[in-house]
Design a protein around this motif. Structure first.
Motif, PDB file in Angstrom:
ATOM      1  N   GLU A  80       0.900  -1.307  -0.007  1.00 15.89           N
ATOM      2  CA  GLU A  80      -0.041   0.270   0.206  1.00 15.89           C
ATOM      3  C   GLU A  80       0.770   1.082  -0.029  1.00 15.89           C
ATOM      4  O   GLU A  80       1.889   1.236   0.634  1.00 15.89           O
ATOM      5  N   GLY A  81       0.534   2.191  -0.757  1.00 15.60           N
ATOM      6  CA  GLY A  81       1.348   3.610  -0.986  1.00 15.60           C
ATOM      7  C   GLY A  81       2.384   3.620  -2.034  1.00 15.60           C
ATOM      8  O   GLY A  81       3.062   4.490  -2.206  1.00 15.60           O
ATOM      9  N   ASN A  82       2.457   2.284  -2.683  1.00 11.42           N
ATOM     10  CA  ASN A  82       3.563   2.386  -3.754  1.00 11.42           C
ATOM     11  C   ASN A  82       2.825   1.743  -5.012  1.00 11.42           C
ATOM     12  O   ASN A  82       1.794   1.414  -5.016  1.00 11.42           O
ATOM     13  N   ALA A  83       3.705   1.952  -5.989  1.00 12.26           N
ATOM     14  CA  ALA A  83       3.312   1.525  -7.382  1.00 12.26           C
ATOM     15  C   ALA A  83       4.578   0.679  -7.942  1.00 12.26           C
ATOM     16  O   ALA A  83       5.702   0.392  -7.481  1.00 12.26           O
ATOM     17  N   LEU A  84       4.384  -0.010  -8.984  1.00 19.01           N
ATOM     18  CA  LEU A  84       5.364  -0.703  -9.628  1.00 19.01           C
ATOM     19  C   LEU A  84       5.770  -0.041 -11.007  1.00 19.01           C
ATOM     20  O   LEU A  84       4.954   0.691 -11.518  1.00 19.01           O
ATOM     21  N   LEU A  85       7.172   0.027 -11.084  1.00 22.19           N
ATOM     22  CA  LEU A  85       7.627   0.442 -12.186  1.00 22.19           C
ATOM     23  C   LEU A  85       8.314  -0.556 -13.125  1.00 22.19           C
ATOM     24  O   LEU A  85       9.170  -1.279 -12.713  1.00 22.19           O
ATOM     25  N   GLY A  86       7.627  -0.643 -14.384  1.00 18.46           N
ATOM     26  CA  GLY A  86       8.238  -1.430 -15.363  1.00 18.46           C
ATOM     27  C   GLY A  86       9.011  -1.009 -16.329  1.00 18.46           C
ATOM     28  O   GLY A  86       8.830  -0.141 -16.806  1.00 18.46           O
ATOM     29  N   VAL A  87      10.500  -1.372 -16.346  1.00 12.12           N
ATOM     30  CA  VAL A  87      11.471  -1.006 -17.444  1.00 12.12           C
ATOM     31  C   VAL A  87      11.627  -2.077 -18.403  1.00 12.12           C
ATOM     32  O   VAL A  87      12.014  -2.997 -18.067  1.00 12.12           O
ATOM     33  N   ASP A 148      12.293  -7.538 -18.906  1.00 10.87           N
ATOM     34  CA  ASP A 148      11.729  -6.578 -17.908  1.00 10.87           C
ATOM     35  C   ASP A 148      12.574  -6.422 -16.634  1.00 10.87           C
ATOM     36  O   ASP A 148      12.863  -7.548 -16.238  1.00 10.87           O
ATOM     37  N   LEU A 149      12.619  -5.308 -15.968  1.00  9.18           N
ATOM     38  CA  LEU A 149      13.247  -4.865 -14.712  1.00  9.18           C
ATOM     39  C   LEU A 149      12.035  -4.356 -13.996  1.00  9.18           C
ATOM     40  O   LEU A 149      11.359  -3.376 -14.572  1.00  9.18           O
ATOM     41  N   VAL A 150      11.516  -4.696 -12.802  1.00 11.12           N
ATOM     42  CA  VAL A 150      10.373  -4.122 -12.012  1.00 11.12           C
ATOM     43  C   VAL A 150      10.874  -3.694 -10.816  1.00 11.12           C
ATOM     44  O   VAL A 150      11.442  -4.373 -10.134  1.00 11.12           O
ATOM     45  N   PHE A 151      10.560  -2.626 -10.577  1.00  9.04           N
ATOM     46  CA  PHE A 151      10.801  -1.980  -9.126  1.00  9.04           C
ATOM     47  C   PHE A 151       9.561  -1.268  -8.380  1.00  9.04           C
ATOM     48  O   PHE A 151       8.540  -0.948  -8.813  1.00  9.04           O
ATOM     49  N   GLU A 152       9.802  -1.632  -7.008  1.00 11.39           N
ATOM     50  CA  GLU A 152       8.638  -1.077  -6.279  1.00 11.39           C
ATOM     51  C   GLU A 152       8.913   0.500  -5.835  1.00 11.39           C
ATOM     52  O   GLU A 152       9.979   0.582  -5.102  1.00 11.39           O
ATOM     53  N   VAL A 153       8.090   1.356  -6.076  1.00 15.94           N
ATOM     54  CA  VAL A 153       8.470   2.819  -6.034  1.00 15.94           C
ATOM     55  C   VAL A 153       7.286   3.279  -5.136  1.00 15.94           C
ATOM     56  O   VAL A 153       6.256   3.052  -5.029  1.00 15.94           O
TER      57      VAL A 153
END
Length: 187
Positions: A80-87, A148-153
């Motif tokens: 909660e409060g985060n999103a995922l960033l897919g690169v 893909d690289l996926v980050f939680e931001v």
């Protein structure tokens, strides 16, 4: 932007000293590289670029083809409060040797605060997906891969820097590469 790049450099020097590809004895000039018209250039040890521009390191060429914020990646949902960033990445070995790559070779930064950066979720969680770059993978000479690289931001962030720092077997550091991009906010 200079302040964000300084933060990226300090975080790299602290955070990923053991996650670099092996130093090749010689670096062979690539016979064919990613598109030359979209190539970023070097200035004082920093390579700054944007999505779709090719970055040329001592070991490989890479480009962040696209980046977007996501509510979930396959079955993984952020806290909660985060999103995922897919690169979406393309990486090509430009040496004449096998290179072992790691997910932590690349990091994402969104602010100059101490906690304004992270490594891919493949390192931090049990996330899986068919198109994900793995925690560790081998690139053979002249081999190119995409994934893909996926980050939680944090939610609400939209300006990012994907970075890579050259690190050699003798523990010396090389150039720093930063790909800047802005994403659309999640709705």
């Amino acid at each position: 932007m200079k302040r964000l790049m300084t933060a990226v450099l300090s975080l790299f020097l602290i955070g990923c000293a053991d996650s670099a590809p092996s130093l090749p004895e010689t670096t062979a000039a690539p016979q064919e590289t990613l598109p030359a018209q979209d190539t970023a250039s070097l200035q004082e040890g920093f390579h700054e670029g944007k999505t779709s521009e090719t970055m040329h390191t001592a070991f490989f060429d890479f480009s962040a083809e696209s980046a977007r914020l996501l509510r979930q990646y396959e079955d993984y949902e952020p806290q909660e409060g985060n999103a995922l960033l897919g690169v979406q990445m393309r990486i090509r070995n430009t040496t004449d040797r096998d290179i072992t790559m790691y997910d932590t070779d690349f990091q994402i930064t969104w602010s100059d605060e101490d906690d304004g950066w992270t490594v891919p979720l493949t390192y931090l969680t049990a996330i899986s997906g068919q198109n994900l770059l793995k925690t560790e993978y081998l690139l053979r000479p002249d081999e190119e891969i995409a994934g893909d690289l996926v980050f939680e931001v944090p939610e609400g962030e939209s300006f990012f820097c994907l970075s890579y720092l050259e690190q050699f077997d003798d523990e010396s550091k090389g150039d720093l590469f930063g790909v800047y991009f802005e994403t659309e906010e999640l709705k």
